[in-house]
Write a protein that holds these residues in place. Structure first.
Motif, PDB file in Angstrom:
ATOM      1  N   UNK A 125      60.764 -22.752  40.464  1.00 31.73           N
ATOM      2  CA  UNK A 125      60.011 -22.036  41.492  1.00 31.73           C
ATOM      3  C   UNK A 125      60.513 -20.601  41.562  1.00 31.73           C
ATOM      4  N   UNK A 126      59.607 -19.671  41.400  1.00 32.60           N
ATOM      5  CA  UNK A 126      59.949 -18.255  41.481  1.00 32.60           C
ATOM      6  C   UNK A 126      59.419 -17.710  42.796  1.00 32.60           C
TER       7      UNK A 126
ATOM      8  N   UNK B 229      68.848 -11.977  50.458  1.00 32.94           N
ATOM      9  CA  UNK B 229      69.177 -13.365  50.181  1.00 32.94           C
ATOM     10  C   UNK B 229      68.702 -14.304  51.278  1.00 32.94           C
ATOM     11  N   UNK B 230      68.259 -13.760  52.391  1.00 35.17           N
ATOM     12  CA  UNK B 230      67.890 -14.605  53.514  1.00 35.17           C
ATOM     13  C   UNK B 230      66.803 -15.603  53.165  1.00 35.17           C
ATOM     14  N   UNK B 231      65.844 -15.197  52.359  1.00 32.06           N
ATOM     15  CA  UNK B 231      64.741 -16.104  52.065  1.00 32.06           C
ATOM     16  C   UNK B 231      64.519 -16.290  50.572  1.00 32.06           C
ATOM     17  N   UNK B 232      65.384 -15.748  49.768  1.00 32.87           N
ATOM     18  CA  UNK B 232      65.205 -15.886  48.331  1.00 32.87           C
ATOM     19  C   UNK B 232      65.549 -17.287  47.887  1.00 32.87           C
ATOM     20  N   UNK B 233      64.571 -18.025  47.423  1.00 31.62           N
ATOM     21  CA  UNK B 233      64.823 -19.420  47.081  1.00 31.62           C
ATOM     22  C   UNK B 233      64.306 -19.741  45.700  1.00 31.62           C
ATOM     23  N   UNK B 234      64.421 -18.831  44.789  1.00 33.68           N
ATOM     24  CA  UNK B 234      64.100 -19.140  43.406  1.00 33.68           C
ATOM     25  C   UNK B 234      65.029 -20.245  42.931  1.00 33.68           C
ATOM     26  N   UNK B 235      64.452 -21.299  42.365  1.00 29.59           N
ATOM     27  CA  UNK B 235      65.331 -22.375  41.915  1.00 29.59           C
ATOM     28  C   UNK B 235      64.740 -23.145  40.741  1.00 29.59           C
TER      29      UNK B 235
ATOM     30  N   UNK C  45      51.634 -15.800  46.278  1.00 28.83           N
ATOM     31  CA  UNK C  45      52.994 -15.920  46.804  1.00 28.83           C
ATOM     32  C   UNK C  45      53.644 -17.163  46.218  1.00 28.83           C
ATOM     33  N   UNK C  46      54.659 -16.983  45.409  1.00 24.70           N
ATOM     34  CA  UNK C  46      55.393 -18.095  44.827  1.00 24.70           C
ATOM     35  C   UNK C  46      54.734 -18.616  43.571  1.00 24.70           C
ATOM     36  N   UNK C  47      55.477 -18.662  42.482  1.00 30.83           N
ATOM     37  CA  UNK C  47      54.978 -19.200  41.219  1.00 30.83           C
ATOM     38  C   UNK C  47      55.708 -20.496  40.891  1.00 30.83           C
ATOM     39  N   UNK C  48      54.949 -21.484  40.434  1.00 34.10           N
ATOM     40  CA  UNK C  48      55.518 -22.777  40.074  1.00 34.10           C
ATOM     41  C   UNK C  48      55.305 -23.021  38.580  1.00 34.10           C
TER      42      UNK C  48
END
Lengths: 339, 228
Positions: B61-62, B44-50, B112-115
């Motif tokens: 943002x995945x 959870x430290x860097x998980x920022x799916x929102x 890295x990271x899907x929008x």
């Protein structure tokens, strides 16, 4: 040893022996002996012929904002989406769902480069051959249905209020030739999946209060290849493409590349080896959170959409033909990059 | 006192059940382990799916890392009457053939990271709103995409083509990329489906080598939109 001690030792040994099958990894295949006690080596077999079922739910959503789980660590998922879900599906098919250890499961036939078919699961040296736990095959017919999510809603954190986005509906959804095989990897953790099928959706519609502005996706088809009016290869057209003749030609869209792994390793002389979809947990990643879910989802197939339109504007067709992903590793959560 | 046979049998049964229960409990759940606090904290430290609303746009943002290697016989989208003078009316906005995604199995295309951004025509709270455009892509794509880029609509950073300069090459059903056959990505990659029938920007287009802000502001004729 006295009689009492003998009894206790015997009881303990018996308990350990009997608990062995239960202490095997959670999704371990049963041995023939174990299986024979239950269903005479056939496993559990469920079959469905025809029927009608109705799907309904008040909503689906996800959010852990403002919540504290038992560990006091929110999952970092910040979203909220729900709607009233409903639909009617007609089951007009023959489904066989088998759970057990299959020595001779129905083969998953895949096409090789020469146009022939390779029965993947019948290959004796196949590393997965002896460990399938669940095998689902749709022998004929299909599942047809429609569903709709009314008042698809999102929570707007900025406004502190819900926003109703619109209705999402799928009509003429049909699944056929569906196959699913679920495995435990030999000597490891995680699961392995080989799946295939043909999916058709006549229309996907996103609508608000102005029907003339609806987003309408027509004629979505997911399969191996398609027949009908060929796609123009250049930009010299003076008329729209007639997509009415487009139809599925053969084969399924496959999740898990069935037989091309040796090609990419440069050893084509070997027997075809399945490269299944895999789901694992990694605990030693060096970049980003150390623990993550790792999915490798190789796939092959094609996607056609006959028409995309909205606001009175017709974008025409879309086509992705001959997709073949040998490697498609997805780590979740990611590495904290790309915001 | 010497136990009776019945009492001994009962005790034996209790031992059996206890050992059986412990044996099952101790190892029967090893496939679906619950993570420890430490492991979970790392996740959870860097998980920022929102999923958030920004103006008239719903943005998902995945937070995920992807490594892909594969091939594509043909990818085509957007065949409509663009009505450009002196040009055939109908053509592909995007027509890429014999595409190779990534360089090899061991040198894949990394994302890295899907929008996913869905923009509405006007006030998202209004009941008569409709979809204006859909943008999908990533701010961080690294690796190679090669193929026969027969037709491309959108814009590309010259660095992606190994050229100098920072101003984008803007394309409308253009075969410029055919001269290069290889895109070396180290930045953003976005596909936009613009559904606003009244907009000159309507259609399908790609933006390569620029961040999400540029994808939001991209125009065919404007200037400096890629720096805003």
């Amino acid at each position: 040893m006295c009689m009492r001690a003998k009894f206790l030792v015997l009881a303990a040994c018996a308990a350990i022996l009997v608990s062995i099958p239960f202490s095997a990894p959670g999704l371990e295949a049963l041995s023939n002996r174990q299986l024979s006690r239950i269903t005479a080596q056939s496993g559990l077999n469920l079959e469905a012929a025809q029927g009608l079922f109705y799907l309904s739910a008040v909503g689906v959503g996800f959010s852990d904002v403002g919540t504290v789980d038992p560990w006091g660590t929110p999952l970092g998922v910040d979203g909220y989406l729900h709607g009233d879900l409903g639909g009617i599906f007609t089951l007009d098919t023959e489904f066989a769902l088998d759970i057990g250890n299959f020595l001779e499961p129905d083969p998953i036939l895949v096409q090789d480069d020469a146009g022939g078919s390779i029965p993947v699961l019948r290959s004796l040296d196949h590393p997965l051959n002896h460990r399938p736990m669940l095998f689902l095959s749709q022998t004929e017919g299909g599942i047809q249905g429609d569903f709709r999510i009314a008042d698809l809603t999102i929570w707007d954190h900025g406004a502190g209020a819900e926003e109703v986005l619109g209705d999402l509906s799928v009509s003429g959804l049909a699944l056929s030739s569906t196959r699913l095989a679920l495995f435990a990897p030999p000597g490891g953790t995680g699961i392995r999946i080989l799946a295939g099928g043909v999916v058709v959706a006549e229309t996907i519609r996103f609508s608000t209060l102005s029907p003339e502005n609806d987003l309408l996706v027509s004629g979505l088809m997911l399969g191996s290849s398609f027949s009908g009016t060929p796609l123009p290869e250049d930009n010299l057209g003076n008329s729209p493409i007639d997509t009415r003749s487009w139809a599925l030609e053969n084969g399924s869209f496959n999740l898990g590349n069935p037989c091309y792994y040796n090609d990419i390793l440069g050893v084509p002389d070997l027997e075809p080896t399945a490269l299944p979809l895999s789901v694992d947990v990694a605990g030693d990643r060096e970049v980003g959170p150390a623990t993550c879910l790792v999915i490798n989802a190789p796939m092959e197939g094609s996607l056609r959409i006959k028409s995309v339109s909205a606001n009175g504007f017709d974008l025409g067709p879309m086509a992705i033909d001959g997709l073949r992903l040998y490697k498609n590793v997805i780590e979740f959560p990611g590495r904290g990059i790309g915001h | 006192m010497k136990p009776t046979q019945a009492a001994l049998l009962i005790r034996a049964c209790l031992v059996f059940l206890t050992v059986f229960f412990l044996g099952t409990l101790s190892s029967g759940v090893c496939k679906t382990q619950i993570m420890t606090d430490t492991e979970l904290a790392r996740v959870t430290g860097q998980g920022t799916t929102n999923l958030v609303v920004e103006g008239n746009t719903v943005r998902l943002f995945l937070d995920m890392h992807m490594e892909t290697y594969g091939t594509l016989t043909s990818g085509k989208a957007g065949y409509w009457n663009r009505g450009i003078p002196d040009d055939p009316a109908f053509g592909w906005d995007m027509n890429w053939k014999n595409v190779v995604i990534g360089e090899s199995y061991d040198t894949p295309l990394v994302i890295d990271g899907l929008v996913l951004a869905v923009e509405f025509t006007h006030d998202i709270s209004a009941q008569d709103k409709s979809l204006a455009r859909i943008i999908i892509g990533t701010n961080h794509m690294k690796g190679e995409i090669s193929g026969d880029f027969a037709s491309t609509t959108g814009a590309v950073n010259p660095e992606v083509l190994g050229l100098g300069g920072t101003d984008p090459l803007v394309m409308i059903r253009d075969d410029t990329l055919q001269d290069h056959s290889r895109l070396t990505m180290d930045g953003g990659f976005f596909l936009e489906v613009n559904l606003d029938g009244q907009s000159p920007e309507r259609g399908v287009r790609a933006l390569m080598g620029y961040p999400e802000s540029a994808a939001v502001n991209m125009t065919f004729t404007g200037t400096d939109w890629w720096t805003q």
